[in-house]
Write a protein that holds these residues in place. Sequence first.
Motif, short mmCIF file in Angstrom:
data_model
loop_
_atom_site.label_atom_id
_atom_site.label_comp_id
_atom_site.label_asym_id
_atom_site.label_seq_id
_atom_site.Cartn_x
_atom_site.Cartn_y
_atom_site.Cartn_z
N VAL A 265 0.84 -1.20 0.00
CA VAL A 265 0.00 0.00 0.00
C VAL A 265 0.88 1.25 0.00
N LEU A 266 1.90 1.29 0.85
CA LEU A 266 2.81 2.43 0.86
C LEU A 266 3.53 2.58 -0.48
N SER A 267 3.89 1.45 -1.08
CA SER A 267 4.57 1.49 -2.38
C SER A 267 3.69 2.14 -3.44
N PHE A 268 2.43 1.74 -3.51
CA PHE A 268 1.53 2.33 -4.50
C PHE A 268 1.22 3.79 -4.18
N ALA A 269 1.17 4.13 -2.89
CA ALA A 269 0.96 5.53 -2.53
C ALA A 269 2.12 6.38 -3.03
N LEU A 270 3.34 5.90 -2.87
CA LEU A 270 4.50 6.64 -3.35
C LEU A 270 4.55 6.67 -4.87
N GLU A 271 4.15 5.58 -5.52
CA GLU A 271 4.12 5.56 -6.98
C GLU A 271 3.07 6.54 -7.51
N ILE A 272 1.92 6.63 -6.85
CA ILE A 272 0.89 7.60 -7.26
C ILE A 272 1.42 9.03 -7.07
N LEU A 273 2.09 9.26 -5.94
CA LEU A 273 2.67 10.58 -5.69
C LEU A 273 3.70 10.93 -6.75
N GLY B 71 8.24 0.74 -6.36
CA GLY B 71 7.76 0.82 -4.98
C GLY B 71 8.88 0.96 -3.98
N THR C 275 0.54 -5.42 -8.13
CA THR C 275 1.99 -5.35 -7.96
C THR C 275 2.72 -6.12 -9.05
#
Length: 423
Positions: free
Chosen positions: A139-147, A173, A216
């Motif tokens: 979840v954190l990985s996708f949040a950073l990728e979206i950012l 990620g 992922t």
Amino acid sequence: MNDRARSIVDAGRSALASPRFTQALTEVAIAVALCMHAVRAFLGWPGALAVLAGLVVLAALSLAGQPERVEWQGILPISLLALVGFMVASGFWSQYPLATWGGVPYMLAFAFLGLYIALARDTIQIVRGVGNALRVVLVLSFALEILSGIIIDTPLRFLSIEGNLAVGGPIEGLAGTRNYFAFLGGLAALSFWIEFRTRSVPRGLTIFSLVLAAATIVFARSPVTGVVLAAVLAAGLVLVLLRRLPAERRPAVQSVLLISAVVAAALGWFFRQQLLALAGATADVTIRTSVWADLEKFIGQYPAQGWGWLGAWREDRYPFLVVRDAVGRQPDSALNAYVDATLQLGFIGLGLLLVALGLAFVRAWLVATERRSTVHVWPALTLVLLATTSMTESYLLVEGGFMLFVIAALVAARERSWRGRLR
């Protein structure tokens, strides 16, 4: 020690040994071990080592606080102990002794965390720990990728995130590379599936988790993931078949499957170029084979004992600093755990690795076919994932990959140890 001090010590010991603390420490240790790249990116090497040392200290105190619940006698695999012992002993003949003596404690820290998790948690609790840790990581990985890829449209270089989510990947990620991110996706899919089969998490969370793992794998766009996942899926289907057979028929079927697996492996090696072309990984494998060819001359210099244990490569140490791939880049590993083991530990070390991995897999496979609960499939399929990934990456030998190897080997030995049966 007065009564007040004794009561404080007893309360602290009770807290560190409690099931809630043990589960929390398990999940944090797994998340940190699987994402050391991100931990180093945020905290630097000093901070990452401090976090790792803190986890080891807490794990040691937690084990010391629950001696009556932790059973370790007779389950520590001799083959795994021999492998770790040879890694430590290599410091005496290492061609870079300071780097080896620095890398050995680092490796032992992850091995100890794996030991702690395997001893303090049962199999379903371990699967839940891996699942919870990976849910947070992904979840954190996708949040950073979206950012990075959508909101600010700028790479996050310090995390090795290129920001390619908007164009369909590849994405990295918190893993640092797309191949390792895909590996985490495969491990997540396996763990989430076990959670689904054992109904250990709510159905809605299970569906979300499986979609997250699939996303992922898809967005990582790793060129070698398809082959690895196919091997894990094939092993899983075979286990489903064996688990449904009557016990008296399993030995004969196991023998046929073993012969079939050997023949399939030989055919796969013979037609490897065609298979790689079909998987679209020819260019990626060309880079890897160029590294392996470059390492042949260095392996030949110390074929028996190797250059000395290092784990993850140090780019400022010879011979690692002169190795280049087909496009002239300096790799950070041999891109193959078995080649890496041969380079660092020689053919003796490679033999010890294969024996430890093979015995762990045989134990885990037999347990998976004999026990009713689906959770016992996890160690065997995790070892399949690690072993097949090791053909193209060196995750098995470092950090979270080595910790997973230790956990799976110890869980299998706990369920099927010949010394335990003698005792």
